[in-house]
Design a protein around this motif. Structure first.
Motif, short mmCIF file in Angstrom:
data_model
loop_
_atom_site.label_atom_id
_atom_site.label_comp_id
_atom_site.label_asym_id
_atom_site.label_seq_id
_atom_site.Cartn_x
_atom_site.Cartn_y
_atom_site.Cartn_z
N VAL A 89 0.82 -1.21 0.00
CA VAL A 89 0.00 0.00 0.00
C VAL A 89 0.85 1.27 0.00
CG1 VAL A 89 -1.66 1.33 1.37
CG2 VAL A 89 -2.02 -1.10 1.00
N CYS A 90 2.02 1.20 0.61
CA CYS A 90 2.87 2.39 0.70
C CYS A 90 3.32 2.91 -0.66
CB CYS A 90 4.08 2.12 1.58
SG CYS A 90 3.67 2.16 3.33
N GLY A 91 3.27 2.09 -1.68
CA GLY A 91 3.62 2.55 -3.02
C GLY A 91 2.58 3.49 -3.62
N THR A 92 1.43 3.60 -2.99
CA THR A 92 0.37 4.47 -3.50
C THR A 92 0.38 5.85 -2.87
OG1 THR A 92 -1.25 3.77 -1.84
CG2 THR A 92 -1.14 2.48 -3.87
N ILE A 93 1.19 6.04 -1.84
CA ILE A 93 1.20 7.30 -1.09
C ILE A 93 2.54 7.99 -1.30
CG2 ILE A 93 0.96 8.35 1.19
CD1 ILE A 93 -0.59 5.72 1.95
N PRO A 94 2.52 9.23 -1.82
CA PRO A 94 3.80 9.90 -2.06
C PRO A 94 4.69 9.90 -0.83
CG PRO A 94 1.99 11.20 -2.94
CD PRO A 94 1.37 10.07 -2.17
N VAL A 95 5.94 9.62 -1.03
CA VAL A 95 7.02 9.60 -0.04
C VAL A 95 7.05 8.32 0.80
CG1 VAL A 95 8.17 10.85 1.84
CG2 VAL A 95 7.05 12.12 0.05
N LEU A 96 5.91 7.68 1.06
CA LEU A 96 5.92 6.48 1.89
C LEU A 96 6.59 5.29 1.22
CD1 LEU A 96 2.59 6.34 3.91
CD2 LEU A 96 4.88 6.91 4.67
N SER A 97 6.69 5.28 -0.10
CA SER A 97 7.36 4.16 -0.76
C SER A 97 8.83 4.11 -0.36
CB SER A 97 7.21 4.24 -2.28
OG SER A 97 7.82 5.40 -2.78
N PHE A 98 9.43 5.26 -0.09
CA PHE A 98 10.83 5.28 0.34
C PHE A 98 10.98 4.64 1.72
CE2 PHE A 98 10.27 9.15 -2.30
CZ PHE A 98 10.97 8.71 -3.41
N TRP A 99 10.05 4.96 2.61
CA TRP A 99 10.04 4.37 3.95
C TRP A 99 9.82 2.86 3.87
CZ3 TRP A 99 5.72 2.17 6.45
CH2 TRP A 99 5.94 1.79 7.78
N ALA A 100 8.89 2.44 3.04
CA ALA A 100 8.59 1.01 2.90
C ALA A 100 9.78 0.25 2.35
CB ALA A 100 7.36 0.81 2.02
N GLU A 101 10.47 0.86 1.39
CA GLU A 101 11.65 0.21 0.80
C GLU A 101 12.74 0.05 1.85
OE1 GLU A 101 15.54 -0.14 -0.93
OE2 GLU A 101 14.80 1.71 -0.03
N ARG A 102 12.96 1.07 2.64
CA ARG A 102 13.99 1.00 3.69
C ARG A 102 13.61 -0.05 4.73
NH1 ARG A 102 18.08 4.13 5.94
NH2 ARG A 102 18.23 3.99 8.20
N ARG A 103 12.35 -0.07 5.11
CA ARG A 103 11.84 -1.01 6.10
C ARG A 103 12.00 -2.45 5.60
NH1 ARG A 103 6.01 -1.99 6.40
NH2 ARG A 103 5.57 -3.09 8.31
N ALA A 104 11.66 -2.67 4.33
CA ALA A 104 11.77 -4.01 3.74
C ALA A 104 13.24 -4.43 3.63
CB ALA A 104 11.10 -4.04 2.37
N THR A 105 14.08 -3.51 3.21
CA THR A 105 15.51 -3.81 3.09
C THR A 105 16.11 -4.18 4.44
OG1 THR A 105 15.73 -2.31 1.20
CG2 THR A 105 17.75 -2.87 2.37
N GLU A 106 15.75 -3.43 5.47
CA GLU A 106 16.26 -3.74 6.82
C GLU A 106 15.80 -5.13 7.27
OE1 GLU A 106 14.97 -0.46 9.24
OE2 GLU A 106 16.59 0.83 8.54
N ARG A 107 14.56 -5.45 6.98
CA ARG A 107 14.04 -6.77 7.40
C ARG A 107 14.75 -7.89 6.67
NH1 ARG A 107 8.02 -9.00 8.54
NH2 ARG A 107 8.32 -7.68 10.34
N VAL A 108 14.93 -7.74 5.37
CA VAL A 108 15.59 -8.79 4.58
C VAL A 108 17.05 -8.94 5.01
CG1 VAL A 108 16.36 -9.44 2.26
CG2 VAL A 108 14.02 -8.65 2.63
N ARG A 109 17.73 -7.83 5.21
CA ARG A 109 19.13 -7.89 5.66
C ARG A 109 19.24 -8.56 7.03
NH1 ARG A 109 21.57 -2.16 3.51
NH2 ARG A 109 21.86 -2.88 1.37
N ALA A 110 18.30 -8.26 7.91
CA ALA A 110 18.31 -8.90 9.24
C ALA A 110 18.08 -10.40 9.10
CB ALA A 110 17.25 -8.27 10.13
N GLN A 111 17.20 -10.81 8.21
CA GLN A 111 16.95 -12.23 8.00
C GLN A 111 18.17 -12.94 7.41
OE1 GLN A 111 13.44 -11.87 5.51
NE2 GLN A 111 12.12 -12.53 7.19
N LEU A 112 18.92 -12.23 6.58
CA LEU A 112 20.11 -12.82 5.95
C LEU A 112 21.35 -12.70 6.83
CD1 LEU A 112 19.64 -11.53 2.30
CD2 LEU A 112 19.18 -13.82 3.19
N GLY A 113 21.22 -11.99 7.95
CA GLY A 113 22.35 -11.83 8.86
C GLY A 113 23.36 -10.81 8.39
#
Length: 118
Positions: A89-113
């Protein structure tokens, strides 16, 4: 994809829509009148029309690609439903896509160690 989609959405919302629609007339049948900043038929309004027409289509297609890629990532990374839906949903709201991308990247990096940039 989130960065590209976010940049296009910002240009559409902050440049294209005002240039195309701020001529003092109504907008989308929702607003009775808009600020009278650009004369109807002016070069600025034509530029706004071009931006909304071409970037609007590009944003729509790229947003669909973003949705598919984010969904595939969510499946592969085994994200819970809430995290996945917020990311999509964050891709539909201006500026929030950047936050969502950072949040997703942090989660994936944490999962990969991998180290997370702070």
């Amino acid at each position: 994809m989130a960065t590209v989609v976010g940049m296009l959405l910002i240009v559409l919302c902050l440049v294209g829509v005002p240039l195309a629609n701020f001529d003092g007339s109504g907008m989308w049948g929702i607003f009775g009148s808009t600020p009278d900043l650009f004369a109807a038929g002016s070069g600025a309004q034509e530029l706004g029309n071009a931006i909304t027409e071409y970037l609007g289509v590009a944003h729509g297609w790229l947003y669909m690609i973003f949705l598919i890629m984010a969904f595939l990532l969510a499946r592969r990374a085994e994200w819970d439903l809430q995290f996945t839906l917020v990311t999509l949903v964050c891709g539909t709201i201006p500026v929030l896509s950047f936050w969502a991308e950072r949040r997703a990247t942090e989660r994936v990096r944490a999962q990969l160690g991998e180290p997370v940039a702070g």
